[in-house]
Write a protein that holds these residues in place. Structure first.
Motif, PDB file in Angstrom:
ATOM      1  N   PHE A  81     -37.339 -69.655 -93.751  1.00  0.00           N
ATOM      2  CA  PHE A  81     -36.204 -68.723 -93.808  1.00  0.00           C
ATOM      3  C   PHE A  81     -36.473 -67.527 -94.709  1.00  0.00           C
ATOM      4  CE2 PHE A  81     -34.602 -73.029 -92.968  1.00  0.00           C
ATOM      5  CZ  PHE A  81     -34.121 -72.809 -91.681  1.00  0.00           C
ATOM      6  N   ASP A  82     -37.711 -67.359 -95.155  1.00  0.00           N
ATOM      7  CA  ASP A  82     -38.108 -66.172 -95.897  1.00  0.00           C
ATOM      8  C   ASP A  82     -38.671 -65.169 -94.891  1.00  0.00           C
ATOM      9  OD1 ASP A  82     -39.030 -64.214 -97.531  1.00  0.00           O
ATOM     10  OD2 ASP A  82     -40.478 -65.447 -98.625  1.00  0.00           O
ATOM     11  N   PHE A  83     -37.810 -64.296 -94.381  1.00  0.00           N
ATOM     12  CA  PHE A  83     -38.208 -63.404 -93.299  1.00  0.00           C
ATOM     13  C   PHE A  83     -39.037 -62.215 -93.778  1.00  0.00           C
ATOM     14  CE2 PHE A  83     -34.209 -65.387 -91.760  1.00  0.00           C
ATOM     15  CZ  PHE A  83     -34.778 -66.149 -90.756  1.00  0.00           C
ATOM     16  N   GLN A 100     -41.792 -64.381 -85.896  1.00  0.00           N
ATOM     17  CA  GLN A 100     -40.461 -64.974 -85.999  1.00  0.00           C
ATOM     18  C   GLN A 100     -39.917 -65.292 -84.615  1.00  0.00           C
ATOM     19  OE1 GLN A 100     -38.282 -61.896 -87.998  1.00  0.00           O
ATOM     20  NE2 GLN A 100     -39.313 -62.207 -89.971  1.00  0.00           N
ATOM     21  N   ASP A 131     -42.053 -70.933 -96.005  1.00  0.00           N
ATOM     22  CA  ASP A 131     -40.605 -70.994 -96.119  1.00  0.00           C
ATOM     23  C   ASP A 131     -40.037 -70.431 -94.826  1.00  0.00           C
ATOM     24  OD1 ASP A 131     -37.917 -70.760 -96.565  1.00  0.00           O
ATOM     25  OD2 ASP A 131     -38.097 -69.808 -98.541  1.00  0.00           O
ATOM     26  N   ILE A 156     -34.178 -66.300 -86.585  1.00  0.00           N
ATOM     27  CA  ILE A 156     -33.796 -67.699 -86.728  1.00  0.00           C
ATOM     28  C   ILE A 156     -34.741 -68.443 -87.657  1.00  0.00           C
ATOM     29  CG2 ILE A 156     -33.392 -69.869 -85.506  1.00  0.00           C
ATOM     30  CD1 ILE A 156     -32.841 -68.178 -82.991  1.00  0.00           C
ATOM     31  N   VAL A 157     -36.049 -68.249 -87.415  1.00  0.00           N
ATOM     32  CA  VAL A 157     -37.030 -68.983 -88.199  1.00  0.00           C
ATOM     33  C   VAL A 157     -38.303 -68.156 -88.306  1.00  0.00           C
ATOM     34  CG1 VAL A 157     -37.919 -70.226 -86.181  1.00  0.00           C
ATOM     35  CG2 VAL A 157     -38.232 -71.197 -88.458  1.00  0.00           C
ATOM     36  N   ASN A 158     -38.944 -68.243 -89.454  1.00  0.00           N
ATOM     37  CA  ASN A 158     -40.228 -67.581 -89.696  1.00  0.00           C
ATOM     38  C   ASN A 158     -41.321 -68.590 -89.389  1.00  0.00           C
ATOM     39  OD1 ASN A 158     -42.547 -66.472 -90.785  1.00  0.00           O
ATOM     40  ND2 ASN A 158     -41.529 -65.643 -92.582  1.00  0.00           N
TER      41      ASN A 158
END
Length: 764
Positions: free
Chosen positions: A494-496, A475, A492, A484-486
């Motif tokens: 935003f699927d952390f 990330q 996806d 912030i971003v995966n």
């Protein structure tokens, strides 16, 4: 994250002294070995277990250096990395600190220093393999000896390796009651304490408990107000050993160990490159200034984020020997290890936050080695064995770039600064994963005596390695820790909680064949061919794309060696040597695509290594012992490229062309009151590179070191006092350096300056 990883992510954002003749061993030859470690005894009396048998060093047809307890004490070899100054063609990089060296032996090394990697030079403690950083605790105390085997280990040893093996062998418990204590004080306010106590607990039991403790202030002066000096020492280790001998056919040794290293972290020298300073002009874009390191001495820094290195280990091993017949012995070595490691790397060594990393790892392993050995009077003897190892690791790495820059000028450092910079400034890159590696092998080592002078030797091993990485995620975060971003797996962004995995499975055959010949004067001449390999590896430097999470192919080395071991002048002179040629294939290395910035673990197709070692020990009189050593290397990459740049013709890193050494131990005066002794050793190491690109600016030029010790032992040998000094002429040199010019500096680990002190010891 290792130094090479810094370089890759940064691009996105902008002799050794030879002393072969001091060793000892337990078993039937223990008395002779103990004498060799304490006095001027011919090397014909030295006993080693390099080939899993107790043998005279001069009879072992391999290139091995053995350092006994006396040599370790006389040269003050306290950290594992110190061995590089005592073994021909052995080098050590300290990118993760002095307690966690990366060894290079005969030019075989590695360039990816991630916590999940297992190096090409295997480390063993009492026959237990310990490969990954979290499992490598303190081991340099209360030792019988250290044995360094050069060349691929593809038959007898637990892990296949391409470079060699280093064996640390602790003192065996005995039934005689004894104890010793050694106390020392040195500059930088250094305190040392080492000791052991041993006693019999009946006819069948004996126990030994040993410890080591060291503490010292940091020598890397930090001029940042309120911040500590770097490169301190704060550590201890304890080992408890219990011997159980129920009868003359059985014996067991249980060893329990723990260690803790918790010093202020190593200091890093950040040397500005070019005219833009450390920061490479990035700070100027936001109304601030880069750093130029003005007004500082060469062992001074201004580091704002230097913290504690913490490394805790626990281990348990059980070694058993069952003499099933007069000439057959079953040996079992069972072990369990656990370790936790955290390294906070103030990588730029400045008040700014150009580049900083936080590395965390914990691991555990279980291993079992079981073998049957023969000792027949006839011409044929063998060792048959089976080996299993399972290692489980969890790692997390984060690296922050320019994380003190307020990109949007709102007065706060948040995730928005990273986004507003286009993910180049005020960002933290983080990954974490679990790794499981399993290795299972069956092996044999055999020899057949054709005559009293000629022996044929051979061995073969089949190994199956399996590995998997699960839960891998990467990330990008802001300086406030907000994700912030995966990026991996990235399906996806935003699927952390999303993660991915990778795995490998590989079966490999390795082995060795050789012949050795004894001359009429009982000198040894030997020749051998051996093949070793280093198993597949996962890329732990994956940050941007699932494509980075790849698996590198195994490394292999085909090694050809011709050596000799000789003694003459009534054994007053020992002269040993070996010459070798390596065909080195598929060395593992990190590569980054300059356009996409995708980084993968690749294989360099082909390199070759030529070299030799020579070790000379002379006892002209009983009171004087002289040692001379020479290591020669000529390495060349024949095929391969990295980051789109051809490496053809480059030298391998950590492979100086020449290392030479000379030293003596002289009993100056011996009277009824005691004995005064003086020892001096000096070494020279020629120029060496620290990277595959052979970057001239970060290369270490040739340097020489001198160490000395003056000792007095009282007549009953119960008490002693010593004055010692290391790096007496205060030579300034680097143990590791890396080109990080993309961030405006070179990242350098300096070696220790001059150290000196006094020690007292007592035997009880």
């Amino acid at each position: 994250m290792n130094g090479l990883g810094y370089k890759l992510l940064g691009g996105v954002c902008a002799f050794a002294f030879a002393q072969p003749a001091l060793a000892q061993d337990s078993g039937p030859d223990q008395a002779a070995a103990e004498r060799s470690a304490s006095g001027p005894v011919s090397t014909s009396d030295i006993v080693v277990t390099a080939l899993r048998r107790s043998e005279r060093l001069q009879d072992v047809p391999v290139s091995v250096t053995a350092l006994g307890s006396a040599a370790l004490s006389q040269q003050r070899l306290q950290q594992v990395s110190d061995l590089a100054g005592s073994v021909p063609n052995l080098q050590a990089s300290t990118v993760a600190g002095d307690g966690l060296p990366i060894f290079s032996l005969r030019g075989v090394s590695m360039s990816d220093f991630s916590f999940n990697q297992q190096g090409p030079v295997a480390t063993y403690f009492d026959e237990v393999y310990k490969g990954s950083f979290p499992l490598l605790g303190l081991g340099m105390f209360d030792l019988e000896r250290v044995e360094v085997l050069r060349g691929p280990q593809g038959t007898l040893y637990g892990k296949n390796t391409t470079g060699g093996a280093i064996n640390f062998i602790s003192k065996r418990p005995g039934h005689d009651s004894e104890a010793y204590l050694k106390l020392g004080y040195g500059n930088y306010n250094r305190y040392d304490a080492d000791g052991a106590v041993q006693a019999g607990l009946g006819d069948t039991l004996a126990a030994r408990i040993a410890f080591t403790f060291s503490r010292a202030d940091g020598w890397f002066k930090n001029l940042m107000p309120g911040r500590p000096d770097g490169s301190a020492v704060r550590q201890y280790g304890v080992r408890a050993s219990l011997l159980f001998e129920p009868n003359d056919k059985l014996d067991f040794i249980l060893r329990l160990t723990t260690s803790l290293q918790n010093p202020i972290e190593y200091g890093v020298l950040g040397e500005p490159v070019g005219s833009l300073g450390i920061g490479n002009g990035v700070y100027e874009m936001f109304g601030a200034s880069s750093y130029f390191r003005t007004g500082l001495g060469r062992r001074e820094m201004e580091a704002d984020n230097i913290g504690r290195h913490r490394h805790r280990t626990y281990g348990a091993s059980l070694t058993g020997n069952w003499h099933v017949a007069d000439a057959l012995t079953v040996t079992s070595v069972t072990s369990y290890d656990y370790g936790r490691l955290r390294v906070i790397d103030e990588a730029d060594g400045t008040p700014l936050r150009v580049l900083e990393a936080d590395l965390k790892g914990r691991g555990k392993q279980l291993s079992q080695d079981l073998r049957l050995s023969s000792d027949f009077d006839g011409p044929f003897n063998f060792i048959f064995g089976a080996y299993y190892n399972i290692e489980k690791l969890w790692n997390e790495t984060s690296a922050g770039f320019y994380s003190d820059i307020d990109v949007n000028g709102d007065g706060a450092l948040t995730w928005e600064d990273c986004v507003d910079s286009g993910f180049a400034v005020s960002c933290i890159y983080r990954n974490n994963y679990k790794q499981v590696r399993k290795s299972a092998a069956v092996y044999t080592d055999m020899n057949y005596k054709l005559s009293d002078r000629l022996i044929l030797r051979g061995g073969i091993r089949y190994t199956q390695d399996r590995g998997k990485v699960v839960g891998y995620r990467a990330q990008i975060e802001g300086p406030d820790g907000v994700p912030i971003v995966n990026t991996i797996p990235g399906d996806d962004p935003f699927d952390f909680d999303a993660s991915t995995s990778a795995r490998f499975k590989k079966g490999t055959v390795t082995g060795k064949v050789g012949v050795d010949f004894k001359t009429a004067d009982n000198d040894l001449i030997y020749a051998s061919f051996s093949r070793g390999y280093r198993a597949n590896a996962f890329n732990a430097q994956a940050y941007f794309s699932p494509a980075e999470l790849n698996v590198a192919e195994p490394e292999t080395v085909n090694a050809y060696e011709l050596g000799f071991k000789s003694q003459f002048l009534d054994r007053a002179v020992t002269f040993n040597g070996a010459a070798f040629y390596y065909d080195y294939r598929d060395q593992q290395a990190i590569s980054v695509n300059s356009v996409t910035h995708i980084q993968t673990l690749i294989n360099i197709p082909k390199s070759r290594i030529l070299g030799a070692e020579f070790e000379l020990t002379v006892h002209p009189v009983q009171a004087l012992r002289i040692n001379v050593g020479v290591g020669i290397l000529d390495t060349k990459i024949k095929e391969g490229s990295l980051n789109g740049t051809s490496l053809r013709g480059n030298q391998l890193p950590n492979a100086p062309k020449l290392s030479a050494s000379a030293g003596f131990d002289w009993d100056i005066v011996e009277t009824g009151g005691g004995k005064l002794s003086w020892g001096v050793n000096g070494s020279f190491t020629s120029k060496q590179y620290f990277d595959l690109f052979n970057t001239e600016r970060t290369a270490q030029k040739g340097y020489a070191l001198v160490n000395s010790q003056l000792s007095y032992r009282f007549a009953d040998d119960r008490y002693g006092v010593s004055l010692w000094g290391k790096n007496i002429f205060n030579k300034y040199y680097a143990r590791y350096s890396l080109d990080l010019s993309g961030n405006g500096f070179d990242y350098t680990h300096l070696a220790d300056p001059r150290t000196y002190g006094i020690s007292f010891d007592a035997k009880f």
